[in-house]
Design an enzyme around this catalytic site. Sequence first.
Site, PDB file in Angstrom:
ATOM      1  N   CYS A  82      58.550 146.591  75.837  1.00 26.18           N
ATOM      2  CA  CYS A  82      58.987 145.192  75.641  1.00 26.18           C
ATOM      3  C   CYS A  82      58.785 144.345  76.888  1.00 26.18           C
ATOM      4  CB  CYS A  82      60.460 145.158  75.238  1.00 26.18           C
ATOM      5  SG  CYS A  82      61.568 145.420  76.652  1.00 26.18           S
ATOM      6  N   ARG A 138      66.021 155.484  98.218  1.00 23.91           N
ATOM      7  CA  ARG A 138      66.915 156.648  98.062  1.00 23.91           C
ATOM      8  C   ARG A 138      66.197 157.777  97.340  1.00 23.91           C
ATOM      9  NH1 ARG A 138      72.260 154.380  95.471  1.00 23.91           N
ATOM     10  NH2 ARG A 138      72.867 156.572  95.581  1.00 23.91           N
ATOM     11  N   CYS A 142      58.698 147.482  81.365  1.00 23.54           N
ATOM     12  CA  CYS A 142      58.774 148.407  80.228  1.00 23.54           C
ATOM     13  C   CYS A 142      57.483 148.324  79.402  1.00 23.54           C
ATOM     14  CB  CYS A 142      59.978 147.998  79.379  1.00 23.54           C
ATOM     15  SG  CYS A 142      60.059 148.765  77.751  1.00 23.54           S
ATOM     16  N   HIS A 175      77.504 159.686  86.976  1.00 23.13           N
ATOM     17  CA  HIS A 175      76.990 158.373  87.376  1.00 23.13           C
ATOM     18  C   HIS A 175      75.477 158.278  87.220  1.00 23.13           C
ATOM     19  CE1 HIS A 175      80.855 157.896  89.950  1.00 23.13           C
ATOM     20  NE2 HIS A 175      81.040 157.562  88.688  1.00 23.13           N
ATOM     21  N   TYR A 234      66.765 151.702  95.553  1.00 24.23           N
ATOM     22  CA  TYR A 234      66.805 152.973  94.813  1.00 24.23           C
ATOM     23  C   TYR A 234      65.534 153.785  95.051  1.00 24.23           C
ATOM     24  CZ  TYR A 234      71.296 152.061  92.757  1.00 24.23           C
ATOM     25  OH  TYR A 234      72.654 151.858  92.623  1.00 24.23           O
ATOM     26  N   VAL A 267      73.665 161.070  92.213  1.00 31.13           N
ATOM     27  CA  VAL A 267      72.522 160.704  91.362  1.00 31.13           C
ATOM     28  C   VAL A 267      71.257 161.438  91.836  1.00 31.13           C
ATOM     29  CG1 VAL A 267      73.488 158.475  90.673  1.00 31.13           C
ATOM     30  CG2 VAL A 267      72.114 158.627  92.782  1.00 31.13           C
ATOM     31  N   ALA A 318      80.413 171.150 103.787  1.00 30.28           N
ATOM     32  CA  ALA A 318      80.129 171.959 102.594  1.00 30.28           C
ATOM     33  C   ALA A 318      79.139 173.083 102.874  1.00 30.28           C
ATOM     34  CB  ALA A 318      79.585 171.049 101.501  1.00 30.28           C
ATOM     35  N   GLN A 365      79.135 163.367  90.915  1.00 26.35           N
ATOM     36  CA  GLN A 365      79.052 161.912  90.962  1.00 26.35           C
ATOM     37  C   GLN A 365      77.699 161.508  91.547  1.00 26.35           C
ATOM     38  OE1 GLN A 365      83.111 160.205  92.458  1.00 26.35           O
ATOM     39  NE2 GLN A 365      82.881 162.254  93.330  1.00 26.35           N
ATOM     40  N   GLY A 374      83.217 167.242  98.962  1.00 28.33           N
ATOM     41  CA  GLY A 374      82.452 166.103  99.473  1.00 28.33           C
ATOM     42  C   GLY A 374      82.648 164.814  98.731  1.00 28.33           C
TER      43      GLY A 374
END
Length: 259
Positions: free
Chosen positions: A160, A72, A157, A121, A69, A105, A241, A103, A197
């Site tokens: 926590c 990306r 985090c 999403h 991720y 991200v 597109a 859709q 798309g």
Amino acid sequence: MGERSVRDAGTLLAQARRIVVFTGAGVSAESGVPTFRDALTGLWRSFDAQRLATPEAFREDPALVWGWYEWRRATVARARPNAGHVAVAAIEARVAHAVVVTQNVDDLHERAGSVAPIHLHGSLSAPRCSACARPAPVPDGVPDEPGDGRRAAPPRCAHCAGLVRPGVVWFGEALPTAALEAAVQAASACDLLLTVGTSGLVYPAAEIPRVAARFAATVVQVNPEETALDAVADVNLRGPAAQVLPALVRAAWGDAGPA
Ligand code: BV8
Ligand code: ZN
């Protein structure tokens, strides 16, 4: 893509009072952001996205999934919105009731001027704690040269010490209720839905164009290839597109720029 069909679709667009623009990974392809399905650049095969985009994969190997991720996110940070994203923002500027449902991200719709796209999403820029669900800061800066699928240990985090996860919806996870309800509501009330798309294969997001068709809206599709949505599209504009959307906006309102 026939000139006539773009002209016809432009007339339909200009006459529509309530429009939904429904987008998938293909709208970001010409910004250099790989889609899931495109065999040449797609992550689907090289990373087997459908296996990696799951809570199980994150539990099994958090560093591989977080690294993917971050790769990306770096690709999107280096990308620029393309003429397709700009044309979508131009439609929103011209049509009083225009809702963008994506859709994707990435934040390319927002960076092209779309006001409040509905992210079915989730988003790469909304990490959260996998334990207490508190929002976590987006790691500052852009990871250096994104190596393919490089591993990177997810942050902890601050509250926590749980592992921070990407703020996206993985396979097997429920979509955010408010976003899905807003998207279904917009699709059931629109008189034209423009789907751009997307392969139309991932549910329940893929229901959105089908809801619009069930409520007798006109469905216009922009995609260089055949998709599962050919069955519900009244007009099929076969093309990329970033080329078709500006032509569509020009056909509807005479220019491709915002109002
Ligand atoms: C749920 C975020 C239940 C993450 C994504 C069988 C087995 C297992 C699961 C299922 C199953 N049947 C149904 C399911 C459910 C599953 C599903 O639909 N699976 C599919 C594969 C059958 N769905 C889910 O799991 C969903 N959740 O059902 O939960 C539940 C309910 C209650 C409580 C608990 C649980 C969650 C699905 C969301 C997954 N997350 N993304 C991330 O990004 O990493 S999905 C992800 O893939 C994208 O967001 C997108 O939705 C999808 C890819 O689709 P596209 O966007 O269409 O992109 P794609 O690459 O496929 O196609 C690109 C298109 O662009 C192509 O058509 C191409 O021709 C075109 N194109 C290329 N270049 C251009 C272009 N177009 C225009 N211009 C160009 N230049
Ligand atoms: Zn936490």
